[in-house]
Design a protein around this motif. Sequence first.
Motif, mmCIF file in Angstrom:
data_model
loop_
_atom_site.group_PDB
_atom_site.id
_atom_site.type_symbol
_atom_site.label_atom_id
_atom_site.label_comp_id
_atom_site.label_asym_id
_atom_site.label_seq_id
_atom_site.Cartn_x
_atom_site.Cartn_y
_atom_site.Cartn_z
ATOM 1 N N ILE A 68 0.637 -1.167 -0.049
ATOM 2 C CA ILE A 68 0.002 -0.044 -0.016
ATOM 3 C C ILE A 68 0.878 1.241 -0.088
ATOM 4 C CG2 ILE A 68 -1.663 1.427 1.422
ATOM 5 C CD1 ILE A 68 -2.864 -1.325 2.215
ATOM 6 N N THR A 69 1.954 0.992 0.898
ATOM 7 C CA THR A 69 2.911 2.246 0.922
ATOM 8 C C THR A 69 3.541 2.712 -0.438
ATOM 9 O OG1 THR A 69 3.195 1.838 3.131
ATOM 10 C CG2 THR A 69 4.782 3.359 2.135
ATOM 11 N N LYS A 70 3.925 1.671 -1.122
ATOM 12 C CA LYS A 70 4.572 1.651 -2.412
ATOM 13 C C LYS A 70 3.574 2.147 -3.543
ATOM 14 C CE LYS A 70 8.135 -1.703 -1.956
ATOM 15 N NZ LYS A 70 8.585 -3.298 -2.624
ATOM 16 N N MET A 71 2.530 1.851 -3.475
ATOM 17 C CA MET A 71 1.364 2.367 -4.253
ATOM 18 C C MET A 71 0.959 3.620 -4.234
ATOM 19 S SD MET A 71 -1.142 -0.992 -4.536
ATOM 20 C CE MET A 71 -2.113 -0.179 -5.998
ATOM 21 N N PHE A 72 0.989 4.241 -2.867
ATOM 22 C CA PHE A 72 0.480 5.466 -2.426
ATOM 23 C C PHE A 72 1.790 6.145 -2.987
ATOM 24 C CE2 PHE A 72 0.826 9.092 0.691
ATOM 25 C CZ PHE A 72 -0.534 9.548 0.297
ATOM 26 N N ASN A 73 2.965 6.036 -2.618
ATOM 27 C CA ASN A 73 4.043 7.029 -2.914
ATOM 28 C C ASN A 73 4.372 7.095 -4.505
ATOM 29 O OD1 ASN A 73 4.973 7.105 -0.363
ATOM 30 N ND2 ASN A 73 6.201 5.431 -0.372
ATOM 31 N N TYR A 74 4.076 6.105 -5.185
ATOM 32 C CA TYR A 74 4.075 5.892 -6.544
ATOM 33 C C TYR A 74 2.917 6.826 -7.111
ATOM 34 C CZ TYR A 74 2.943 4.820 -11.453
ATOM 35 O OH TYR A 74 2.702 4.954 -12.881
ATOM 36 N N PHE A 75 1.726 6.891 -6.445
ATOM 37 C CA PHE A 75 0.751 7.602 -6.976
ATOM 38 C C PHE A 75 0.944 9.143 -6.733
ATOM 39 C CE2 PHE A 75 -3.598 9.700 -6.187
ATOM 40 C CZ PHE A 75 -4.200 9.306 -7.270
ATOM 41 N N LYS A 76 1.681 9.367 -5.347
ATOM 42 C CA LYS A 76 1.700 10.694 -4.963
ATOM 43 C C LYS A 76 2.849 11.463 -5.836
ATOM 44 C CE LYS A 76 3.107 13.408 -0.893
ATOM 45 N NZ LYS A 76 3.435 13.410 0.584
ATOM 46 N N SER A 77 4.017 10.741 -6.295
ATOM 47 C CA SER A 77 4.976 11.423 -6.935
ATOM 48 C C SER A 77 4.389 11.467 -8.358
ATOM 49 C CB SER A 77 5.985 10.213 -6.992
ATOM 50 O OG SER A 77 5.740 9.190 -7.658
ATOM 51 N N GLU B 27 -9.002 -3.096 -0.129
ATOM 52 C CA GLU B 27 -10.092 -3.307 -1.258
ATOM 53 C C GLU B 27 -10.332 -2.284 -2.114
ATOM 54 O OE1 GLU B 27 -11.931 -2.145 2.781
ATOM 55 O OE2 GLU B 27 -10.400 -3.416 1.750
ATOM 56 N N GLN B 28 -10.057 -0.967 -1.946
ATOM 57 C CA GLN B 28 -10.176 0.095 -2.637
ATOM 58 C C GLN B 28 -9.190 0.491 -3.650
ATOM 59 O OE1 GLN B 28 -10.873 3.973 -0.633
ATOM 60 N NE2 GLN B 28 -12.625 2.819 0.707
ATOM 61 N N LEU B 29 -7.957 -0.349 -3.454
ATOM 62 C CA LEU B 29 -6.865 -0.413 -4.717
ATOM 63 C C LEU B 29 -6.828 -1.033 -5.733
ATOM 64 C CD1 LEU B 29 -3.913 -0.218 -1.754
ATOM 65 C CD2 LEU B 29 -5.016 1.852 -3.066
ATOM 66 N N GLU C 199 -1.623 2.724 10.913
ATOM 67 C CA GLU C 199 -0.568 2.402 10.028
ATOM 68 C C GLU C 199 -0.818 2.860 8.317
ATOM 69 O OE1 GLU C 199 2.375 -0.428 10.423
ATOM 70 O OE2 GLU C 199 3.890 0.411 9.025
ATOM 71 N N ASP C 200 -2.003 1.846 8.130
ATOM 72 C CA ASP C 200 -2.469 1.977 6.779
ATOM 73 C C ASP C 200 -3.870 2.538 6.682
ATOM 74 O OD1 ASP C 200 -3.179 -0.241 8.202
ATOM 75 O OD2 ASP C 200 -3.670 -1.475 6.435
ATOM 76 N N SER C 201 -3.875 3.679 6.203
ATOM 77 C CA SER C 201 -5.442 4.448 6.375
ATOM 78 C C SER C 201 -6.000 4.350 5.059
ATOM 79 C CB SER C 201 -4.949 5.916 6.392
ATOM 80 O OG SER C 201 -4.417 6.556 5.371
ATOM 81 N N ILE C 202 -5.518 3.320 3.657
ATOM 82 C CA ILE C 202 -6.000 3.213 2.830
ATOM 83 C C ILE C 202 -6.537 1.928 2.621
ATOM 84 C CG2 ILE C 202 -5.917 3.365 0.102
ATOM 85 C CD1 ILE C 202 -3.576 5.130 0.877
ATOM 86 N N PRO C 203 -7.786 1.664 2.603
ATOM 87 C CA PRO C 203 -8.571 0.113 2.487
ATOM 88 C C PRO C 203 -7.658 -0.627 1.384
ATOM 89 C CG PRO C 203 -10.084 1.690 2.807
ATOM 90 C CD PRO C 203 -9.081 2.447 2.535
ATOM 91 N N ALA D 52 -10.519 8.078 -4.709
ATOM 92 C CA ALA D 52 -10.630 9.606 -4.117
ATOM 93 C C ALA D 52 -10.031 9.708 -2.593
ATOM 94 C CB ALA D 52 -12.239 9.519 -3.433
ATOM 95 N N GLU D 53 -9.827 8.656 -1.756
ATOM 96 C CA GLU D 53 -9.132 8.545 -0.667
ATOM 97 C C GLU D 53 -7.410 8.817 -0.979
ATOM 98 O OE1 GLU D 53 -8.652 6.316 3.577
ATOM 99 O OE2 GLU D 53 -10.185 5.709 2.102
ATOM 100 N N MET D 54 -7.270 8.075 -1.690
ATOM 101 C CA MET D 54 -5.854 8.116 -1.998
ATOM 102 C C MET D 54 -5.187 9.239 -2.589
ATOM 103 S SD MET D 54 -3.356 5.613 -4.374
ATOM 104 C CE MET D 54 -3.487 4.076 -3.422
#
Length: 397
Positions: A8-17, A395-397, A389-393, A370-372
């Motif tokens: 989740i963290t890797k996906m979030f960091n990729y999305f954010k960048s 099932e939403q990814l 630690e992981d605020s992004i469910p 939307a949340e991400m």
Amino acid sequence: QKNTTTTITKMFNYFKSSISKTTNKISSSLSSILNVAPSSEQADSVNETTQQQAQLFSHQTLKLLEEGLFKCDVGITTSRYLVDQVKGYEKRMALQRKSMELRRQMQNTVVAKGNNAAQDEESAQNEQQEPPSLKSILRQEMIDLLNSPLKKQKMPGLFDNSFKKPVVLMICGVNGVGKTTTVAKLCHLAAKEKQQNTLLIAGDITRAAAVDQLQVWAQRIGVPMAKGRNIQRVIHDVLLGRQTQDTTYVGIAQPPKRNSLDLVILDTAGRLHNKVVQLNELGSYAYACHYIKRGAPEFRWLVLDASTGQTAVDQAKKFKEKANLNGIIVTKMDGTGKGGVVFRIAHELQLPVTYIGVGEGLDDLKPFDAEMFVDAILDEVNSTESGQEDSIPVEQL
């Protein structure tokens, strides 16, 4: 659990960048405002149940918030809406506290002292909770705003297998927004990742070499394509599973049998949103689909360029009138700081953003979460309120 969190963290960091320009613009406009916490006097006023409209934040703070949102391409109307929602939260919080006070008074009438003591302790703990920050309130309101069109539509996803096969997806947009590339990315997503039996109809017959460009993409991805000069007849042939002189199939020797396809993606010619005659042609394509398969095209999505800002919203309004849109794809999010336009789309048009383009690769078309998205632009990797630690469910990814 640890591996899931890491993913989740890797996906979030990729999305954010990928949307860093939008993130940087919004952060620079709102960071100083969102760090505001309720003053002690304002926090105390919330605890007084007689004041149902106690304010957590000053009028000046809310005014600065509205100005900051406007600078982020959220738009005047949507900025005011979000600020009003923050004000509404304050009122709801005051009413909730009054309700708690009334409940505590009722509990005090109970004869069992042991139960009273436990209930009084619970009420006291609730009262001692710190008021939420402006950032946390705005975050939730933004997420609710972006999710509201989907909740109102109650529309299943493209790959949910909720419709009779084949599902028809019609893609429209003006020239230059990345429509053809987006169609190719959707084909790749459907055929390679979702394992959908997909066929592409090349309906952009007005732009020079548009069909050839799409054919190159189709061959590269390995998706069959149908083309012809009369798009309505090509649509009929594909949905009926027949071969006529009007339709040429590329990548397959014979046309797919009727109802054997999972997904048909119909690309349409780029057209200006202020040309009524061109927009009316979209209706003829939709009718051609509906004539063979009732309810088709089930999905009618518009491709918008995020960098065009207000122009993108104007385009969507015109296309929505003529094509009865039920989804938006926002492209070029990686190259612009105007990603705040997604809030205007959700609020002013009541259309869900289904996918966003964050690069030029075939894998750079991502489902819109939307949340991400809100966590990325507000720089909230973890939920400070929940401490999780992981605020992004997952099932939403």
